[in-house]
Design a protein around this motif. Sequence first.
Motif, mmCIF file in Angstrom:
data_model
loop_
_atom_site.group_PDB
_atom_site.id
_atom_site.type_symbol
_atom_site.label_atom_id
_atom_site.label_comp_id
_atom_site.label_asym_id
_atom_site.label_seq_id
_atom_site.Cartn_x
_atom_site.Cartn_y
_atom_site.Cartn_z
ATOM 1 N N ALA A 149 0.835 -1.207 0.000
ATOM 2 C CA ALA A 149 0.000 0.000 0.000
ATOM 3 C C ALA A 149 0.865 1.251 0.000
ATOM 4 O O ALA A 149 0.578 2.219 -0.710
ATOM 5 C CB ALA A 149 -0.939 -0.013 1.199
ATOM 6 N N LEU A 150 1.934 1.245 0.791
ATOM 7 C CA LEU A 150 2.842 2.401 0.813
ATOM 8 C C LEU A 150 3.524 2.590 -0.536
ATOM 9 O O LEU A 150 3.686 3.720 -0.998
ATOM 10 C CB LEU A 150 3.879 2.242 1.924
ATOM 11 C CG LEU A 150 3.362 2.470 3.337
ATOM 12 C CD1 LEU A 150 4.438 2.122 4.360
ATOM 13 C CD2 LEU A 150 2.892 3.894 3.526
ATOM 14 N N ALA A 151 3.932 1.502 -1.153
ATOM 15 C CA ALA A 151 4.561 1.602 -2.474
ATOM 16 C C ALA A 151 3.568 2.182 -3.487
ATOM 17 O O ALA A 151 3.926 3.045 -4.299
ATOM 18 C CB ALA A 151 5.068 0.237 -2.925
ATOM 19 N N ASP A 152 2.312 1.715 -3.439
ATOM 20 C CA ASP A 152 1.286 2.267 -4.331
ATOM 21 C C ASP A 152 1.061 3.747 -4.058
ATOM 22 O O ASP A 152 0.924 4.549 -4.983
ATOM 23 C CB ASP A 152 -0.035 1.521 -4.169
ATOM 24 C CG ASP A 152 -0.033 0.151 -4.800
ATOM 25 O OD1 ASP A 152 0.881 -0.144 -5.596
ATOM 26 O OD2 ASP A 152 -0.956 -0.635 -4.495
ATOM 27 N N LEU A 153 1.026 4.113 -2.788
ATOM 28 C CA LEU A 153 0.836 5.507 -2.414
ATOM 29 C C LEU A 153 1.994 6.376 -2.912
ATOM 30 O O LEU A 153 1.774 7.448 -3.486
ATOM 31 C CB LEU A 153 0.685 5.631 -0.902
ATOM 32 C CG LEU A 153 0.430 7.025 -0.353
ATOM 33 C CD1 LEU A 153 -0.844 7.608 -0.943
ATOM 34 C CD2 LEU A 153 0.349 6.980 1.159
ATOM 35 N N GLU A 154 3.204 5.909 -2.721
ATOM 36 C CA GLU A 154 4.373 6.660 -3.196
ATOM 37 C C GLU A 154 4.335 6.818 -4.709
ATOM 38 O O GLU A 154 4.624 7.901 -5.246
ATOM 39 C CB GLU A 154 5.652 5.955 -2.768
ATOM 40 C CG GLU A 154 5.933 6.063 -1.287
ATOM 41 C CD GLU A 154 7.128 5.220 -0.844
ATOM 42 O OE1 GLU A 154 7.843 4.666 -1.706
ATOM 43 O OE2 GLU A 154 7.341 5.115 0.372
ATOM 44 N N ARG A 155 3.947 5.753 -5.420
ATOM 45 C CA ARG A 155 3.857 5.815 -6.881
ATOM 46 C C ARG A 155 2.827 6.854 -7.293
ATOM 47 O O ARG A 155 3.075 7.691 -8.170
ATOM 48 C CB ARG A 155 3.496 4.446 -7.453
ATOM 49 C CG ARG A 155 3.332 4.428 -8.969
ATOM 50 C CD ARG A 155 2.858 3.079 -9.478
ATOM 51 N NE ARG A 155 1.673 2.565 -8.797
ATOM 52 C CZ ARG A 155 0.429 2.953 -9.064
ATOM 53 N NH1 ARG A 155 0.189 3.896 -9.966
ATOM 54 N NH2 ARG A 155 -0.599 2.433 -8.413
ATOM 55 N N LYS A 156 1.669 6.844 -6.639
ATOM 56 C CA LYS A 156 0.623 7.807 -6.988
ATOM 57 C C LYS A 156 1.053 9.243 -6.695
ATOM 58 O O LYS A 156 0.764 10.154 -7.465
ATOM 59 C CB LYS A 156 -0.673 7.476 -6.260
ATOM 60 C CG LYS A 156 -1.368 6.265 -6.832
ATOM 61 C CD LYS A 156 -2.758 6.174 -6.290
ATOM 62 C CE LYS A 156 -3.500 5.034 -6.925
ATOM 63 N NZ LYS A 156 -4.081 5.379 -8.202
ATOM 64 N N VAL A 157 1.741 9.454 -5.581
ATOM 65 C CA VAL A 157 2.224 10.794 -5.250
ATOM 66 C C VAL A 157 3.198 11.270 -6.315
ATOM 67 O O VAL A 157 3.132 12.424 -6.777
ATOM 68 C CB VAL A 157 2.854 10.817 -3.842
ATOM 69 C CG1 VAL A 157 3.629 12.103 -3.612
ATOM 70 C CG2 VAL A 157 1.790 10.636 -2.782
ATOM 71 N N ALA B 112 4.246 14.751 -11.013
ATOM 72 C CA ALA B 112 4.753 14.864 -12.378
ATOM 73 C C ALA B 112 3.712 15.418 -13.349
ATOM 74 O O ALA B 112 4.056 15.838 -14.449
ATOM 75 C CB ALA B 112 5.234 13.491 -12.870
ATOM 76 N N ARG B 113 2.448 15.440 -12.956
ATOM 77 C CA ARG B 113 1.384 15.909 -13.847
ATOM 78 C C ARG B 113 1.357 17.433 -13.915
ATOM 79 O O ARG B 113 1.524 18.105 -12.905
ATOM 80 C CB ARG B 113 0.025 15.431 -13.350
ATOM 81 C CG ARG B 113 -0.181 13.948 -13.491
ATOM 82 C CD ARG B 113 -1.438 13.492 -12.792
ATOM 83 N NE ARG B 113 -2.624 14.254 -13.130
ATOM 84 C CZ ARG B 113 -3.414 14.012 -14.181
ATOM 85 N NH1 ARG B 113 -3.136 13.014 -14.974
ATOM 86 N NH2 ARG B 113 -4.466 14.755 -14.419
ATOM 87 N N PRO B 114 1.108 17.960 -15.088
ATOM 88 C CA PRO B 114 0.948 19.412 -15.185
ATOM 89 C C PRO B 114 -0.376 19.831 -14.539
ATOM 90 O O PRO B 114 -1.321 19.049 -14.468
ATOM 91 C CB PRO B 114 0.938 19.673 -16.699
ATOM 92 C CG PRO B 114 0.556 18.373 -17.313
ATOM 93 C CD PRO B 114 1.030 17.296 -16.392
ATOM 94 N N PRO C 233 -6.224 16.816 -16.907
ATOM 95 C CA PRO C 233 -7.527 16.449 -16.340
ATOM 96 C C PRO C 233 -7.344 15.610 -15.073
ATOM 97 O O PRO C 233 -6.302 14.989 -14.880
ATOM 98 C CB PRO C 233 -8.187 15.623 -17.456
ATOM 99 C CG PRO C 233 -7.063 15.153 -18.300
ATOM 100 C CD PRO C 233 -5.969 16.173 -18.184
ATOM 101 N N PRO C 234 -8.352 15.600 -14.201
ATOM 102 C CA PRO C 234 -8.230 14.827 -12.960
ATOM 103 C C PRO C 234 -8.070 13.339 -13.236
ATOM 104 O O PRO C 234 -8.514 12.832 -14.266
ATOM 105 C CB PRO C 234 -9.535 15.104 -12.221
ATOM 106 C CG PRO C 234 -10.422 15.802 -13.165
ATOM 107 C CD PRO C 234 -9.618 16.267 -14.337
ATOM 108 N N ILE C 235 -7.447 12.667 -12.318
ATOM 109 C CA ILE C 235 -7.236 11.227 -12.438
ATOM 110 C C ILE C 235 -8.513 10.522 -11.987
ATOM 111 O O ILE C 235 -9.039 10.798 -10.908
ATOM 112 C CB ILE C 235 -6.047 10.776 -11.574
ATOM 113 C CG1 ILE C 235 -4.780 11.433 -12.092
ATOM 114 C CG2 ILE C 235 -5.914 9.271 -11.548
ATOM 115 C CD1 ILE C 235 -3.569 11.170 -11.233
#
Length: 90
Positions: A14-22, A27-29, A33-35
């Motif tokens: 879960a932490l790895a997924d959270l870090e990836r999402k952050v 990185a998104r401008p 559009p929202p994810i």
Amino acid sequence: MDAVTAAKARIDRALADLERKVLELKARPASAPPIADDDLFAPRPSNAADLARIAELEDAGQETAQALARAADAVREVLAQQRTGQEETH
């Protein structure tokens, strides 16, 4: 694997997924559009049966919340009546 090790593995994932999402969000401008998948812990339905089950669970959750709200109101009413009765006897 014992329960503690399994729980630690789930937390690590879960932490790895959270870090990836952050990192993805950073990185998104700003104009992007929202994810759509913005809830890390939301179930990922894989078929119509899953979607139907999720809808049933959400409905049951709403009904439960409403029942609890009614019960809380009833408890408050009883407590208020008891307070009023106690005030009249003093």
